[in-house]
Design a protein around this motif. Structure first.
Motif, PDB file in Angstrom:
ATOM      1  N   GLY A 166      -4.579 -15.619   1.084  1.00  0.00           N
ATOM      2  CA  GLY A 166      -3.808 -16.776   1.509  1.00  0.00           C
ATOM      3  C   GLY A 166      -4.003 -16.988   3.005  1.00  0.00           C
ATOM      4  N   ASP A 208       3.600 -22.047   1.117  1.00  0.00           N
ATOM      5  CA  ASP A 208       2.881 -20.792   0.932  1.00  0.00           C
ATOM      6  C   ASP A 208       3.585 -20.047  -0.220  1.00  0.00           C
ATOM      7  OD1 ASP A 208       1.317 -18.596   1.421  1.00  0.00           O
ATOM      8  OD2 ASP A 208       2.392 -17.965   3.225  1.00  0.00           O
ATOM      9  N   TYR A 241       4.382 -15.362  -3.759  1.00  0.00           N
ATOM     10  CA  TYR A 241       5.341 -14.619  -4.603  1.00  0.00           C
ATOM     11  C   TYR A 241       5.803 -15.471  -5.783  1.00  0.00           C
ATOM     12  CZ  TYR A 241       5.173 -11.870  -0.372  1.00  0.00           C
ATOM     13  OH  TYR A 241       4.719 -11.139   0.708  1.00  0.00           O
ATOM     14  N   SER A 298      -2.183 -16.769  -3.433  1.00  0.00           N
ATOM     15  CA  SER A 298      -2.934 -15.538  -3.206  1.00  0.00           C
ATOM     16  C   SER A 298      -2.921 -14.675  -4.463  1.00  0.00           C
ATOM     17  CB  SER A 298      -2.219 -14.783  -2.078  1.00  0.00           C
ATOM     18  OG  SER A 298      -2.694 -13.477  -1.985  1.00  0.00           O
ATOM     19  N   SER A 344      -3.066 -11.407  -3.927  1.00  0.00           N
ATOM     20  CA  SER A 344      -2.688 -10.115  -3.337  1.00  0.00           C
ATOM     21  C   SER A 344      -1.463  -9.490  -3.974  1.00  0.00           C
ATOM     22  CB  SER A 344      -2.403 -10.284  -1.844  1.00  0.00           C
ATOM     23  OG  SER A 344      -3.566 -10.624  -1.147  1.00  0.00           O
TER      24      SER A 344
END
Ligand code: PLP
Length: 373
Positions: A92, A192, A195, A221, A223
């Protein structure tokens, strides 16, 4: 040795000193998942390498992966987008970096959620812009603050939901208000969403992109959701002219995200639903266990993410001092000042560690706080 550029001299990386400063402590600082990357995702990368997918590929990203992402955003979050609206990036972070390089001119400003993720302001400065902090002790405050602070220099307002470090989740009506403000005043609302799958108590993620991609950028993302933080893969979703500019940036900056990493990401989206649900359940249990065992800290219950961000003000010290002293007792948290000026009186704990470690950490914190009274 030549001088370091003025631009880089104003960049702060002091946070790295907070990661693992006290050896032997229980480390609840870094925001990483509590699990290894699932084996089937790793296997997809190995298989792709074995087949020879090891050369340069498209700077925008694998069309199949972009298709999967746009389908997912349409299906799950009602965002009207196609593969042409997606760029695969280096995490991200890579997407936010490319975005800022494409829209921020010297002297422009970016409105930044505060407390918020610590790289937004430094990435703004690297693009020549000025970060402007917007108080965000709750989601309403951020949205009202953006309306108040946006001026003719404002190019974007960036926030995460659910939010790092507060765990707040932004609801649809607030996001619509933010979207309206961005469109009325002509700046980008940058959402963003790393989560998006780590939400608790049955909550569901809402993306601002559901109101249209006009003046909107979604960043996400692999991640956190898929435990792939070291693989460095994420993406942006935006209107095509902006994506085209970001692809141009990425072409000259790093060429492409490795093809075998993109294959692993496809596998993650297609076949890790059960793993995602299971990890979310475990994080929720760890949140409840950790918060339930802590006796003296007050903070709102995180609705998502894997962070708890209580205030420590009533102990007569700020987050820097609290985390320094706590580290010496055996638990590492991140001082809230790293997330902006509005976080100075708080500390962030990541609750992804196994339950026995979280229990021990909570006991140490209780004992430490009791010793202060
Ligand atoms: N945005 C937020 C809110 C984060 O918390 C993080 C990582 O902690 C990132 C972006 C960066 O994630 P990535 O690993 O995808 O670069």
């Amino acid at each position: 040795m030549v001088d370091i550029s003025q631009r880089m001299r104003q960049i702060d990386a002091s946070f790295s000193k907070f990661f693992s400063p006290c050896s032997g402590s229980i480390d609840l600082s870094v925001g990483i998942p509590g699990f290894d990357t699932p084996e089937h995702i790793k296997e997809a990368a190995f298989e792709s390498m074995r087949k020879g997918s090891v050369g340069y590929v498209s700077s925008q990203g694998d069309p199949g992966l972009r298709e999967l992402i746009s389908e997912m955003y349409k299906r799950e979050y009602g965002v009207e987008c196609g593969p042409e609206n997606v760029m695969i990036s280096f995490g991200g972070k890579g997407a936010i970096f490319a975005l800022m390089q494409c829209v921020v001119n010297r002297g422009d400003n970016a409105l930044i959620q505060d407390p918020g993720w610590l790289s937004y302001s430094e990435i703004t400065k690297m693009a020549g812009g000025d970060p402007v902090s917007v108080r965000a002790s709750n989601e309403r405050e951020f949205v009202s603050g953006v309306r108040e602070l946006a001026d003719e220099r404002t190019r974007l307002a960036v926030f995460s939901s659910s939010a790092n470090p507060t765990g707040d989740l932004y609801n649809g009506s607030l996001l619509k208000e933010l979207w309206d403000t961005a469109n009325e005043r002509d700046f980008l609302a940058v959402s963003d969403e790393p989560y998006h799958e780590i939400l608790f108590d049955g909550r569901k993620h809402v993306s601002i992109g559901r109101y249209g991609l006009d003046n909107t950028v979604i960043v996400n993302s692999f991640s956190k959701t898929y435990c792939m933080s070291g693989w460095r893969i994420g993406y942006a979703i935006a209107e095509k002219p902006l994506i085209d500019a970001m692809v141009k940036f990425q072409l000259h900056q790093s060429t492409c995200v490795p093809p075998f990493v993109q294959e692993a990401a496809k596998q993650a989206i297609l076949h890790d639903h059960k793993g995602v649900r299971e990890r979310k359940r475990i994080y929720e249990r760890r949140r409840d266990l950790f918060m339930g065992r802590l006796k003296h800290l007050n903070g709102s219950v995180p609705e998502g993410t894997f962070y708890y961000f209580p205030s420590v003000e009533r102990f007569g010290m700020d987050g820097d001092e609290f985390s320094k002293q706590l580290c010496e007792k055996g638990v590492i948290g991140v001082p809230g000042s790293l997330f902006g000026e509005n976080g100075v009186n708080s500390i962030r704990f990541t609750f992804t560690k196994p339950e026995h470690e979280l229990k021990s950490a909570a006991d140490i914190i209780n004992e430490f706080v009791e010793g202060l009274n």
